[in-house]
Design a protein around this motif. Structure first.
Motif, PDB file in Angstrom:
ATOM      1  N   MET A 221    -116.782 103.628  18.798  1.00 43.19           N
ATOM      2  CA  MET A 221    -117.165 104.972  18.434  1.00 43.19           C
ATOM      3  C   MET A 221    -118.321 104.866  17.430  1.00 43.19           C
ATOM      4  SD  MET A 221    -114.855 108.093  16.828  1.00 43.19           S
ATOM      5  CE  MET A 221    -113.424 107.438  17.573  1.00 43.19           C
ATOM      6  N   VAL A 222    -119.275 105.774  17.536  1.00 43.47           N
ATOM      7  CA  VAL A 222    -120.424 105.750  16.637  1.00 43.47           C
ATOM      8  C   VAL A 222    -120.021 106.266  15.256  1.00 43.47           C
ATOM      9  CG1 VAL A 222    -122.111 105.961  18.492  1.00 43.47           C
ATOM     10  CG2 VAL A 222    -121.256 108.008  17.362  1.00 43.47           C
ATOM     11  N   LYS A 223    -120.771 105.843  14.255  1.00 45.76           N
ATOM     12  CA  LYS A 223    -120.440 106.181  12.872  1.00 45.76           C
ATOM     13  C   LYS A 223    -120.456 107.685  12.614  1.00 45.76           C
ATOM     14  CE  LYS A 223    -121.867 101.801  10.945  1.00 45.76           C
ATOM     15  NZ  LYS A 223    -122.703 101.083   9.992  1.00 45.76           N
ATOM     16  N   THR A 224    -121.374 108.387  13.249  1.00 43.22           N
ATOM     17  CA  THR A 224    -121.457 109.832  13.039  1.00 43.22           C
ATOM     18  C   THR A 224    -120.181 110.519  13.501  1.00 43.22           C
ATOM     19  OG1 THR A 224    -123.836 109.721  13.377  1.00 43.22           O
ATOM     20  CG2 THR A 224    -122.827 111.901  13.514  1.00 43.22           C
ATOM     21  N   LEU A 225    -119.698 110.145  14.667  1.00 45.06           N
ATOM     22  CA  LEU A 225    -118.464 110.745  15.181  1.00 45.06           C
ATOM     23  C   LEU A 225    -117.269 110.348  14.325  1.00 45.06           C
ATOM     24  CD1 LEU A 225    -117.120 112.521  17.261  1.00 45.06           C
ATOM     25  CD2 LEU A 225    -117.031 110.559  18.810  1.00 45.06           C
ATOM     26  N   GLU A 226    -117.224 109.094  13.885  1.00 47.34           N
ATOM     27  CA  GLU A 226    -116.146 108.651  13.001  1.00 47.34           C
ATOM     28  C   GLU A 226    -116.130 109.472  11.713  1.00 47.34           C
ATOM     29  OE1 GLU A 226    -116.728 104.467  12.358  1.00 47.34           O
ATOM     30  OE2 GLU A 226    -115.791 103.931  14.266  1.00 47.34           O
ATOM     31  N   ARG A 227    -117.325 109.716  11.151  1.00 45.08           N
ATOM     32  CA  ARG A 227    -117.423 110.502   9.924  1.00 45.08           C
ATOM     33  C   ARG A 227    -116.948 111.941  10.147  1.00 45.08           C
ATOM     34  NH1 ARG A 227    -122.929 110.686   8.546  1.00 45.08           N
ATOM     35  NH2 ARG A 227    -123.009 112.932   8.718  1.00 45.08           N
ATOM     36  N   ALA A 228    -117.361 112.522  11.278  1.00 47.83           N
ATOM     37  CA  ALA A 228    -116.952 113.893  11.584  1.00 47.83           C
ATOM     38  C   ALA A 228    -115.439 113.985  11.747  1.00 47.83           C
ATOM     39  CB  ALA A 228    -117.659 114.373  12.851  1.00 47.83           C
ATOM     40  N   LEU A 229    -114.858 113.028  12.459  1.00 44.47           N
ATOM     41  CA  LEU A 229    -113.404 113.042  12.652  1.00 44.47           C
ATOM     42  C   LEU A 229    -112.662 112.837  11.336  1.00 44.47           C
ATOM     43  CD1 LEU A 229    -113.062 111.130  16.036  1.00 44.47           C
ATOM     44  CD2 LEU A 229    -112.853 113.593  15.619  1.00 44.47           C
ATOM     45  N   ALA A 230    -113.203 112.027  10.452  1.00 40.20           N
ATOM     46  CA  ALA A 230    -112.586 111.829   9.141  1.00 40.20           C
ATOM     47  C   ALA A 230    -112.587 113.135   8.350  1.00 40.20           C
ATOM     48  CB  ALA A 230    -113.311 110.730   8.370  1.00 40.20           C
ATOM     49  N   GLU A 231    -113.673 113.878   8.446  1.00 39.88           N
ATOM     50  CA  GLU A 231    -113.730 115.168   7.755  1.00 39.88           C
ATOM     51  C   GLU A 231    -112.761 116.167   8.363  1.00 39.88           C
ATOM     52  OE1 GLU A 231    -117.451 116.926   6.651  1.00 39.88           O
ATOM     53  OE2 GLU A 231    -118.433 114.960   6.513  1.00 39.88           O
ATOM     54  N   VAL A 232    -112.665 116.175   9.677  1.00 37.05           N
ATOM     55  CA  VAL A 232    -111.739 117.083  10.351  1.00 37.05           C
ATOM     56  C   VAL A 232    -110.298 116.761   9.941  1.00 37.05           C
ATOM     57  CG1 VAL A 232    -110.787 117.733  12.603  1.00 37.05           C
ATOM     58  CG2 VAL A 232    -113.256 117.594  12.291  1.00 37.05           C
ATOM     59  N   ALA A 233    -109.995 115.481   9.786  1.00 42.44           N
ATOM     60  CA  ALA A 233    -108.640 115.064   9.429  1.00 42.44           C
ATOM     61  C   ALA A 233    -108.199 115.628   8.079  1.00 42.44           C
ATOM     62  CB  ALA A 233    -108.550 113.539   9.419  1.00 42.44           C
ATOM     63  N   SER A 234    -109.148 115.974   7.225  1.00 36.62           N
ATOM     64  CA  SER A 234    -108.801 116.506   5.907  1.00 36.62           C
ATOM     65  C   SER A 234    -108.562 118.018   5.928  1.00 36.62           C
ATOM     66  CB  SER A 234    -109.896 116.166   4.901  1.00 36.62           C
ATOM     67  OG  SER A 234    -111.071 116.910   5.168  1.00 36.62           O
TER      68      SER A 234
ATOM     69  N   PRO B 263    -106.797 121.720   7.300  1.00 34.30           N
ATOM     70  CA  PRO B 263    -105.463 122.157   7.699  1.00 34.30           C
ATOM     71  C   PRO B 263    -105.262 121.983   9.214  1.00 34.30           C
ATOM     72  CG  PRO B 263    -106.507 123.803   6.295  1.00 34.30           C
ATOM     73  CD  PRO B 263    -107.550 122.776   6.632  1.00 34.30           C
ATOM     74  N   GLU B 264    -104.006 121.839   9.614  1.00 34.56           N
ATOM     75  CA  GLU B 264    -103.681 121.568  11.019  1.00 34.56           C
ATOM     76  C   GLU B 264    -104.249 122.629  11.968  1.00 34.56           C
ATOM     77  OE1 GLU B 264     -99.699 121.150  13.699  1.00 34.56           O
ATOM     78  OE2 GLU B 264     -99.668 120.230  11.708  1.00 34.56           O
ATOM     79  N   ALA B 265    -104.179 123.896  11.590  1.00 28.86           N
ATOM     80  CA  ALA B 265    -104.690 124.960  12.461  1.00 28.86           C
ATOM     81  C   ALA B 265    -106.195 124.805  12.689  1.00 28.86           C
ATOM     82  CB  ALA B 265    -104.381 126.333  11.864  1.00 28.86           C
ATOM     83  N   ALA B 266    -106.905 124.444  11.645  1.00 33.00           N
ATOM     84  CA  ALA B 266    -108.347 124.242  11.772  1.00 33.00           C
ATOM     85  C   ALA B 266    -108.632 123.035  12.659  1.00 33.00           C
ATOM     86  CB  ALA B 266    -108.987 124.064  10.403  1.00 33.00           C
ATOM     87  N   GLN B 267    -107.841 121.979  12.513  1.00 40.48           N
ATOM     88  CA  GLN B 267    -108.005 120.798  13.355  1.00 40.48           C
ATOM     89  C   GLN B 267    -107.786 121.150  14.824  1.00 40.48           C
ATOM     90  OE1 GLN B 267    -105.843 117.265  12.134  1.00 40.48           O
ATOM     91  NE2 GLN B 267    -106.001 117.870   9.974  1.00 40.48           N
ATOM     92  N   GLU B 268    -106.767 121.953  15.098  1.00 43.90           N
ATOM     93  CA  GLU B 268    -106.497 122.375  16.473  1.00 43.90           C
ATOM     94  C   GLU B 268    -107.667 123.160  17.054  1.00 43.90           C
ATOM     95  OE1 GLU B 268    -104.085 121.924  18.756  1.00 43.90           O
ATOM     96  OE2 GLU B 268    -103.065 120.497  17.441  1.00 43.90           O
ATOM     97  N   GLN B 269    -108.208 124.084  16.266  1.00 46.53           N
ATOM     98  CA  GLN B 269    -109.326 124.895  16.744  1.00 46.53           C
ATOM     99  C   GLN B 269    -110.549 124.034  17.008  1.00 46.53           C
ATOM    100  OE1 GLN B 269    -109.322 128.275  17.577  1.00 46.53           O
ATOM    101  NE2 GLN B 269    -111.226 127.589  18.528  1.00 46.53           N
ATOM    102  N   ILE B 270    -110.832 123.117  16.105  1.00 49.12           N
ATOM    103  CA  ILE B 270    -111.975 122.223  16.296  1.00 49.12           C
ATOM    104  C   ILE B 270    -111.759 121.363  17.534  1.00 49.12           C
ATOM    105  CG2 ILE B 270    -113.175 120.224  15.312  1.00 49.12           C
ATOM    106  CD1 ILE B 270    -112.759 121.613  12.539  1.00 49.12           C
ATOM    107  N   GLY B 271    -110.543 120.893  17.743  1.00 50.69           N
ATOM    108  CA  GLY B 271    -110.235 120.107  18.935  1.00 50.69           C
ATOM    109  C   GLY B 271    -110.461 120.902  20.212  1.00 50.69           C
ATOM    110  N   ARG B 272    -109.998 122.146  20.228  1.00 56.46           N
ATOM    111  CA  ARG B 272    -110.206 123.006  21.405  1.00 56.46           C
ATOM    112  C   ARG B 272    -111.690 123.259  21.644  1.00 56.46           C
ATOM    113  NH1 ARG B 272    -105.552 125.438  19.322  1.00 56.46           N
ATOM    114  NH2 ARG B 272    -106.755 126.982  18.210  1.00 56.46           N
TER     115      ARG B 272
END
Length: 72
Positions: free
Chosen positions: A1-14, A16-25
């Motif tokens: 995985m590229v560093k940019t995507l890893e960084r974005a996913l790390a930020e998403v992980a921080s 709330p769960e509802a926001a993570q779900e929406q971003i995933g969708r």
């Protein structure tokens, strides 16, 4: 995985769960649209022919409209 995507996913992980779900969708919807457009481009190349910029723009716009209507 590229560093940019890893960084974005790390930020998403921080978030709330509802926001993570929406971003995933949203990400999955974007990827579906991207794959659909890529397939349209690949099909057009395979068919060959000569297309103007206006032809390509009209085709992409129609495909996006159909995709948005289907997504509802």
């Amino acid at each position: 995985m590229v560093k940019t995507l890893e960084r974005a996913l790390a930020e998403v992980a921080s978030l709330p769960e509802a926001a993570q779900e929406q971003i995933g969708r949203d990400l999955l919807a974007y990827l579906a649209k991207f794959r659909s457009l890529r397939q349209t481009i690949d099909d057009s190349i395979a068919r060959g022919g000569s297309y103007t910029d206006d032809d390509v723009e009209a085709s992409v716009a129609a495909r996006l409209d159909a995709w948005e209507r289907k997504r509802g």
